[in-house]
Design a protein around this motif. Sequence first.
Motif, PDB file in Angstrom:
ATOM      1  N   LEU A   1       0.840  -1.177   0.104  1.00 42.88           N
ATOM      2  CA  LEU A   1       0.196  -0.707  -0.475  1.00 42.88           C
ATOM      3  C   LEU A   1       0.720   1.210  -0.280  1.00 42.88           C
ATOM      4  O   LEU A   1       1.124   2.195  -0.724  1.00 42.88           O
ATOM      5  CB  LEU A   1      -1.296  -0.018   1.225  1.00 42.88           C
ATOM      6  CG  LEU A   1      -2.038  -0.928   0.972  1.00 42.88           C
ATOM      7  CD1 LEU A   1      -2.921  -1.371   2.559  1.00 42.88           C
ATOM      8  CD2 LEU A   1      -3.115  -0.871  -0.047  1.00 42.88           C
ATOM      9  N   ARG A   2       2.022   1.464   0.380  1.00 41.52           N
ATOM     10  CA  ARG A   2       3.142   2.454   0.343  1.00 41.52           C
ATOM     11  C   ARG A   2       3.592   2.354  -0.776  1.00 41.52           C
ATOM     12  O   ARG A   2       3.167   4.013  -1.450  1.00 41.52           O
ATOM     13  CB  ARG A   2       4.385   2.018   1.740  1.00 41.52           C
ATOM     14  CG  ARG A   2       5.259   3.076   1.763  1.00 41.52           C
ATOM     15  CD  ARG A   2       6.534   2.916   2.383  1.00 41.52           C
ATOM     16  NE  ARG A   2       5.694   3.148   3.727  1.00 41.52           N
ATOM     17  CZ  ARG A   2       6.054   1.663   4.787  1.00 41.52           C
ATOM     18  NH1 ARG A   2       7.173   1.279   4.393  1.00 41.52           N
ATOM     19  NH2 ARG A   2       5.956   1.881   6.208  1.00 41.52           N
TER      20      ARG A   2
ATOM     21  N   SER B   1       0.949   3.988  -3.068  1.00 40.04           N
ATOM     22  CA  SER B   1       0.262   5.410  -2.491  1.00 40.04           C
ATOM     23  C   SER B   1       1.331   6.239  -3.469  1.00 40.04           C
ATOM     24  O   SER B   1       0.646   7.192  -4.213  1.00 40.04           O
ATOM     25  CB  SER B   1       0.566   5.816  -1.349  1.00 40.04           C
ATOM     26  OG  SER B   1       0.777   7.228  -0.752  1.00 40.04           O
TER      27      SER B   1
ATOM     28  N   ARG C   1       0.587   8.975  -6.041  1.00 43.92           N
ATOM     29  CA  ARG C   1       0.711  10.434  -5.958  1.00 43.92           C
ATOM     30  C   ARG C   1       1.000  11.360  -6.882  1.00 43.92           C
ATOM     31  O   ARG C   1       0.917  11.845  -7.810  1.00 43.92           O
ATOM     32  CB  ARG C   1       1.426  10.328  -4.844  1.00 43.92           C
ATOM     33  CG  ARG C   1       1.327  12.215  -4.369  1.00 43.92           C
ATOM     34  CD  ARG C   1       2.840  12.014  -2.876  1.00 43.92           C
ATOM     35  NE  ARG C   1       2.580  11.423  -2.221  1.00 43.92           N
ATOM     36  CZ  ARG C   1       3.447  10.123  -1.582  1.00 43.92           C
ATOM     37  NH1 ARG C   1       4.624  10.729  -2.202  1.00 43.92           N
ATOM     38  NH2 ARG C   1       3.260   9.333  -0.845  1.00 43.92           N
TER      39      ARG C   1
ATOM     40  N   PRO D   1      -6.035  10.836  -6.076  1.00 45.65           N
ATOM     41  CA  PRO D   1      -5.813  10.176  -4.704  1.00 45.65           C
ATOM     42  C   PRO D   1      -6.744   9.163  -4.501  1.00 45.65           C
ATOM     43  O   PRO D   1      -7.254   8.677  -4.977  1.00 45.65           O
ATOM     44  CB  PRO D   1      -7.291  11.785  -4.111  1.00 45.65           C
ATOM     45  CG  PRO D   1      -7.426  12.381  -5.757  1.00 45.65           C
ATOM     46  CD  PRO D   1      -7.026  11.657  -6.610  1.00 45.65           C
TER      47      PRO D   1
ATOM     48  N   PRO E   1      -7.866   8.031  -1.174  1.00 45.51           N
ATOM     49  CA  PRO E   1      -8.269   7.829   0.595  1.00 45.51           C
ATOM     50  C   PRO E   1      -8.466   6.707   1.477  1.00 45.51           C
ATOM     51  O   PRO E   1      -8.341   6.258   2.780  1.00 45.51           O
ATOM     52  CB  PRO E   1      -9.450   9.000   0.842  1.00 45.51           C
ATOM     53  CG  PRO E   1     -10.816   8.788  -0.738  1.00 45.51           C
ATOM     54  CD  PRO E   1      -9.360   8.163  -1.762  1.00 45.51           C
TER      55      PRO E   1
ATOM     56  N   SER F   1      -4.960   4.996   1.537  1.00 48.04           N
ATOM     57  CA  SER F   1      -4.279   5.546   2.974  1.00 48.04           C
ATOM     58  C   SER F   1      -4.743   5.396   3.991  1.00 48.04           C
ATOM     59  O   SER F   1      -4.010   5.055   4.780  1.00 48.04           O
ATOM     60  CB  SER F   1      -4.510   7.620   2.221  1.00 48.04           C
ATOM     61  OG  SER F   1      -3.274   7.067   1.261  1.00 48.04           O
TER      62      SER F   1
ATOM     63  N   LEU G   1      -3.684   1.581   4.883  1.00 53.37           N
ATOM     64  CA  LEU G   1      -2.563   1.776   5.298  1.00 53.37           C
ATOM     65  C   LEU G   1      -1.318   1.954   6.686  1.00 53.37           C
ATOM     66  O   LEU G   1      -1.141   1.527   7.528  1.00 53.37           O
ATOM     67  CB  LEU G   1      -1.564   2.646   4.234  1.00 53.37           C
ATOM     68  CG  LEU G   1       0.407   3.288   4.468  1.00 53.37           C
ATOM     69  CD1 LEU G   1       0.894   1.522   4.012  1.00 53.37           C
ATOM     70  CD2 LEU G   1       0.866   3.873   3.103  1.00 53.37           C
ATOM     71  N   GLN G   2      -2.691   3.438   6.634  1.00 55.15           N
ATOM     72  CA  GLN G   2      -2.163   4.162   8.158  1.00 55.15           C
ATOM     73  C   GLN G   2      -2.911   2.650   9.741  1.00 55.15           C
ATOM     74  O   GLN G   2      -2.200   2.507  10.106  1.00 55.15           O
ATOM     75  CB  GLN G   2      -2.821   5.004   8.629  1.00 55.15           C
ATOM     76  CG  GLN G   2      -2.756   5.810   7.538  1.00 55.15           C
ATOM     77  CD  GLN G   2      -1.202   6.368   8.108  1.00 55.15           C
ATOM     78  OE1 GLN G   2      -1.191   6.717   9.372  1.00 55.15           O
ATOM     79  NE2 GLN G   2      -0.879   6.613   6.814  1.00 55.15           N
TER      80      GLN G   2
END
Length: 134
Positions: free
Chosen positions: A71-72, A75, A79, A84, A86, A89, A92-93
Amino acid sequence: MINQLVAGVNLCATAEALALATKSGIDPKQMYEVVNDSAAASFMFEDRGLRMIEEDDPEPQMHLNNFVSDLRQLSITARSLNCPLPLASAALQQFKCGEALGYGRKDDSSIVKVYDSLTQVKVCQKKVAKAGEE
């Protein structure tokens, strides 16, 4: 990578739904069965959800930290495309939280432990047998 976006978001949604059910007093196994018989059913929900409910420390099929790296990378790619993501993201967090809690080399279904920590309830009620116990 797109597959990992869908799988990762689905895996986090599965853990989140099971945590909400558990926190609200709904038997997670019952909620699991209802969802699996509905339009919300998916492979990730069926497979990983069952592990979340029935196995406190399942043998890793895929490590949680694989989602962090995938997922990093997704991302970074998004980018560069000015696209985007969301939900990816947010997922991923959550996976990064799981990694920070020490679950990186555990099964990816261990993402539920992030929600266990946040909600102060455990989705899996199974006890891990100690040496010499059955």
